[in-house]
Design a protein around this motif. Structure first.
Motif, PDB file in Angstrom:
ATOM      1  N   MET A  95     -49.967  -1.881  13.095  1.00  0.00           N
ATOM      2  CA  MET A  95     -48.754  -1.824  12.274  1.00  0.00           C
ATOM      3  C   MET A  95     -48.804  -0.591  11.365  1.00  0.00           C
ATOM      4  N   ASN A 100     -48.959   2.746  13.652  1.00  0.00           N
ATOM      5  CA  ASN A 100     -47.702   3.095  14.314  1.00  0.00           C
ATOM      6  C   ASN A 100     -46.625   3.488  13.314  1.00  0.00           C
ATOM      7  N   TYR A 131     -41.909  -2.090  20.604  1.00  0.00           N
ATOM      8  CA  TYR A 131     -41.770  -1.622  19.221  1.00  0.00           C
ATOM      9  C   TYR A 131     -41.779  -0.093  19.124  1.00  0.00           C
ATOM     10  N   THR A 181     -38.099   0.503  17.729  1.00  0.00           N
ATOM     11  CA  THR A 181     -38.147   0.974  16.340  1.00  0.00           C
ATOM     12  C   THR A 181     -37.468   2.331  16.177  1.00  0.00           C
ATOM     13  N   GLN A 196     -40.322   1.674   9.289  1.00  0.00           N
ATOM     14  CA  GLN A 196     -40.870   1.695  10.640  1.00  0.00           C
ATOM     15  C   GLN A 196     -42.188   0.935  10.726  1.00  0.00           C
ATOM     16  N   LEU A 228     -41.117  -2.773  10.954  1.00  0.00           N
ATOM     17  CA  LEU A 228     -40.554  -3.048  12.282  1.00  0.00           C
ATOM     18  C   LEU A 228     -41.660  -3.080  13.339  1.00  0.00           C
ATOM     19  N   ALA A 229     -42.623  -2.156  13.234  1.00  0.00           N
ATOM     20  CA  ALA A 229     -43.739  -2.146  14.188  1.00  0.00           C
ATOM     21  C   ALA A 229     -44.579  -3.411  14.046  1.00  0.00           C
ATOM     22  N   GLY A 282     -42.812  -6.310  15.706  1.00  0.00           N
ATOM     23  CA  GLY A 282     -42.934  -6.191  17.160  1.00  0.00           C
ATOM     24  C   GLY A 282     -44.327  -6.529  17.651  1.00  0.00           C
ATOM     25  N   LEU A 283     -45.339  -6.030  16.941  1.00  0.00           N
ATOM     26  CA  LEU A 283     -46.722  -6.264  17.355  1.00  0.00           C
ATOM     27  C   LEU A 283     -47.108  -7.731  17.314  1.00  0.00           C
ATOM     28  N   THR A 287     -45.574  -8.838  20.699  1.00  0.00           N
ATOM     29  CA  THR A 287     -45.951  -8.146  21.930  1.00  0.00           C
ATOM     30  C   THR A 287     -47.447  -8.235  22.222  1.00  0.00           C
TER      31      THR A 287
END
Length: 329
Positions: free
Chosen positions: A104, A107, A243, A247, A275, A278-279, A282-283, A286
């Motif tokens: 997180m 990225n 992501y 993102t 960002q 958002l990452a 997503g992580l 995912t």
């Protein structure tokens, strides 16, 4: 599930995950547990207690106070903390439970510092250093890799990622839209395709460990090593895609709004935190969803292995017809 284990006629089989690994849904539930970031904050005492519960249970030593829930919770923390083959405690940054918080932050940098040379070099160096730790920690079996090979793998992956990012940036240097924001994903995909095979290249040359149903080493297979490394590489790229692609799309849309354009403070300070969050979101999803794409431990008939591996296994007096291997993560 609060029943005492000692009273059960059929006791839980903790040699396997709690959920059926033959189904994608079962693997997803398992990996949501395995990648839970909260396990990173468990105490040394708690980790040791869980290791003791699991190792004793495997030897048939069961506390008369141990419940089924407690057993599975102990197994979950044990799986998240100790290597499935060697039984050694994994370095905390290399555990799959560190993927979400670690990636997180990384990225967030990759997606925000992609425009400048220092930003590209620094962010990809940090990312590949983290990836090297994760790939080595989660390698298959009791594999020992030389320091020279580790350094070469690290340098090639880092150099490949930086080169790809810088070359793609040069191609889209006058583009401040979505194409430029997708450069980090392309660089990460290339780096994964370099880093993972190189970090585990000794499995290709020496073969991956094959074990019988009693967890005894019976042979090695280069064929299974190539397949496993390819599956892990595909999973890692698939893990990054949602992501690392969504993102930039979301951020690109935000930067076009009147609210964003009329507020200089937002243009200056908001990109990295937005960002990064958002990452992280997503992580969280995912990581387990993509780790579950392929079974971590698989079985294969010996007759489907390459001839050298078949000969090695069938030369044993107690040769099994089916062997098992751990593809790594």
């Amino acid at each position: 599930m609060n029943d005492l284990v000692i009273n059960l006629k059929t006791k839980p089989d903790i040699s396997k995950p709690q959920w059926d690994q033959r189904t994608y849904y079962g693997r997803v539930r398992h990996f949501f547990t395995l990648t839970n970031p909260l396990t990173l904050f468990s105490s040394e005492t708690r980790q040791e207690k869980c290791r003791e519960i699991v190792t004793n249970y495997r030897k048939g030593i069961i506390s008369d106070q141990l419940t089924v829930n407690e057993l599975w919770r102990a197994k979950a923390l044990y799986d998240a903390t100790y290597h499935p083959d060697s039984g050694e405690k994994m370095f905390f940054l290399g555990r799959m439970s560190a993927q979400m918080p670690g990636n997180m932050l990384i990225n967030g940098m990759l997606l925000s510092l992609y425009r400048t040379f220092p930003g590209v070099v620094f962010s990809h160096w940090i990312n590949q250093s983290f990836n090297a730790v994760v790939n080595y920690t989660n390698r298959s079996g009791n594999v020992k890799t030389s320091n020279e090979r580790l350094l070469l793998s690290y340098l090639c992956a880092t150099g490949g990622a930086m080169s790809a990012a810088l070359a793609l940036n040069a191609m889209v240097k006058n583009n401040h839209g979505l194409a430029a924001r997708l450069v980090p994903f392309a660089a990460i995909a290339l780096a994964n395709a370099i880093n993972i095979p190189m970090m585990r290249s000794n499995e290709i040359t020496d073969g991956m460990e094959l074990k019988d149903e009693n967890d005894n080493l019976v042979g090695r297979s280069r064929k299974m090593a190539v397949l496993s490394i390819a599956q892990v590489t595909m999973s890692r790229i698939a893990m990054a895609m949602p992501y690392m692609v969504m993102t930039p799309i979301i951020m690109n849309r935000i930067t076009r709004t009147a609210y964003y354009r009329t507020r200089l403070w937002m243009q200056k300070y908001s990109e990295i935190p937005i960002q990064t969050v958002l990452a992280g979101i997503g992580l969280y999803f995912t990581t387990p969803l993509c780790c579950a794409l392929f079974p971590q431990k698989s079985a294969i008939e010996v007759t489907k292995l390459e001839p050298a591996s078949q000969n090695e296994i069938f030369s044993r007096a107690d040769a099994p017809e089916v062997v098992f291997y751990n593809k790594g993560l």
